[in-house]
Write a protein that holds these residues in place. Sequence first.
Motif, PDB file in Angstrom:
ATOM      1  N   VAL A 129       0.815  -1.119  -0.144  1.00 43.95           N
ATOM      2  CA  VAL A 129       0.041   0.086  -0.179  1.00 43.95           C
ATOM      3  C   VAL A 129       1.067   1.396   0.079  1.00 43.95           C
ATOM      4  O   VAL A 129       1.978   1.285   0.674  1.00 43.95           O
ATOM      5  N   GLN A 130       0.539   2.329  -0.842  1.00 41.08           N
ATOM      6  CA  GLN A 130       1.207   3.500  -0.927  1.00 41.08           C
ATOM      7  C   GLN A 130       0.690   4.473   0.387  1.00 41.08           C
ATOM      8  O   GLN A 130      -0.426   4.254   0.712  1.00 41.08           O
ATOM      9  N   TYR A 131       1.791   4.968   0.718  1.00 46.09           N
ATOM     10  CA  TYR A 131       1.546   5.959   1.913  1.00 46.09           C
ATOM     11  C   TYR A 131       0.628   7.231   1.257  1.00 46.09           C
ATOM     12  O   TYR A 131       1.187   7.802   0.543  1.00 46.09           O
ATOM     13  N   GLY A 132      -0.205   7.577   1.996  1.00 52.28           N
ATOM     14  CA  GLY A 132      -1.172   8.707   1.315  1.00 52.28           C
ATOM     15  C   GLY A 132      -2.168   8.140   0.636  1.00 52.28           C
ATOM     16  O   GLY A 132      -3.260   8.811   0.430  1.00 52.28           O
ATOM     17  N   ILE A 136      -3.428  10.002  -3.095  1.00 49.02           N
ATOM     18  CA  ILE A 136      -2.452  10.208  -3.931  1.00 49.02           C
ATOM     19  C   ILE A 136      -3.064   9.252  -5.215  1.00 49.02           C
ATOM     20  O   ILE A 136      -3.065   9.943  -6.302  1.00 49.02           O
ATOM     21  N   GLN A 137      -3.547   8.170  -4.903  1.00 51.16           N
ATOM     22  CA  GLN A 137      -4.061   7.584  -6.138  1.00 51.16           C
ATOM     23  C   GLN A 137      -5.057   8.470  -7.297  1.00 51.16           C
ATOM     24  O   GLN A 137      -5.026   8.499  -8.323  1.00 51.16           O
ATOM     25  N   TYR A 142      -0.607   8.981 -13.084  1.00 51.31           N
ATOM     26  CA  TYR A 142      -0.580   7.535 -13.057  1.00 51.31           C
ATOM     27  C   TYR A 142       0.636   6.904 -12.259  1.00 51.31           C
ATOM     28  O   TYR A 142       1.380   8.036 -11.546  1.00 51.31           O
ATOM     29  N   HIS A 143       0.642   5.912 -11.821  1.00 49.27           N
ATOM     30  CA  HIS A 143       1.596   5.471 -10.845  1.00 49.27           C
ATOM     31  C   HIS A 143       2.699   4.365 -11.523  1.00 49.27           C
ATOM     32  O   HIS A 143       2.183   3.533 -12.244  1.00 49.27           O
TER      33      HIS A 143
END
Length: 181
Positions: A129-132, A136-137, A142-143
Amino acid sequence: GYEQTGKPAILIETEKDRFRPERIKKLSNKEDTLDNIIRVKAYDIDKQYSAYGKIMDEFNEASVVVIDSLTAQIRLSPDFQGRQDLPERSNTVKEHLSKIEDVSEYLECPVLFTNQASVNPDSYGANMVQYGGKLIQYVALYHLQMKQAQGELFEVNIQQHPATGNNSLLIDIGEESITGV
């Protein structure tokens, strides 16, 4: 392909000594590449946030703004210790993302940022999981998520890209080049 614009690249460094000029020299085919990189040191949350405004005050153009790392100082801050601080932490992330959008719009350039990720012990399947989180998503266009594949090969998972959707590719990060495989 890559095109030289003559505009500076701006790096906001939020973790000490992450910028490695010798690495840039090895990867670049131009002697003066380092002269075109502006390094802004912002080693706490307040300095990081004020760096966005200072960049807009001092520059009227840039080729790219890179923030390494967007959330490191927020994650490490003693102000956000547990779940009870989640609303305040989320507001801080939201304020940073809003200011970053202002920077991108003002300088008419992309803003790239690295982010912190952690393992979610409650998950089944994809457990990073990304922090934020969702903030952020929703804001990031895009990621890219990288993980070591084998040797010097890394698998890059591209998510939410407007042209390609979700995709993945392998890259080789060598001493003097980064190439797609």
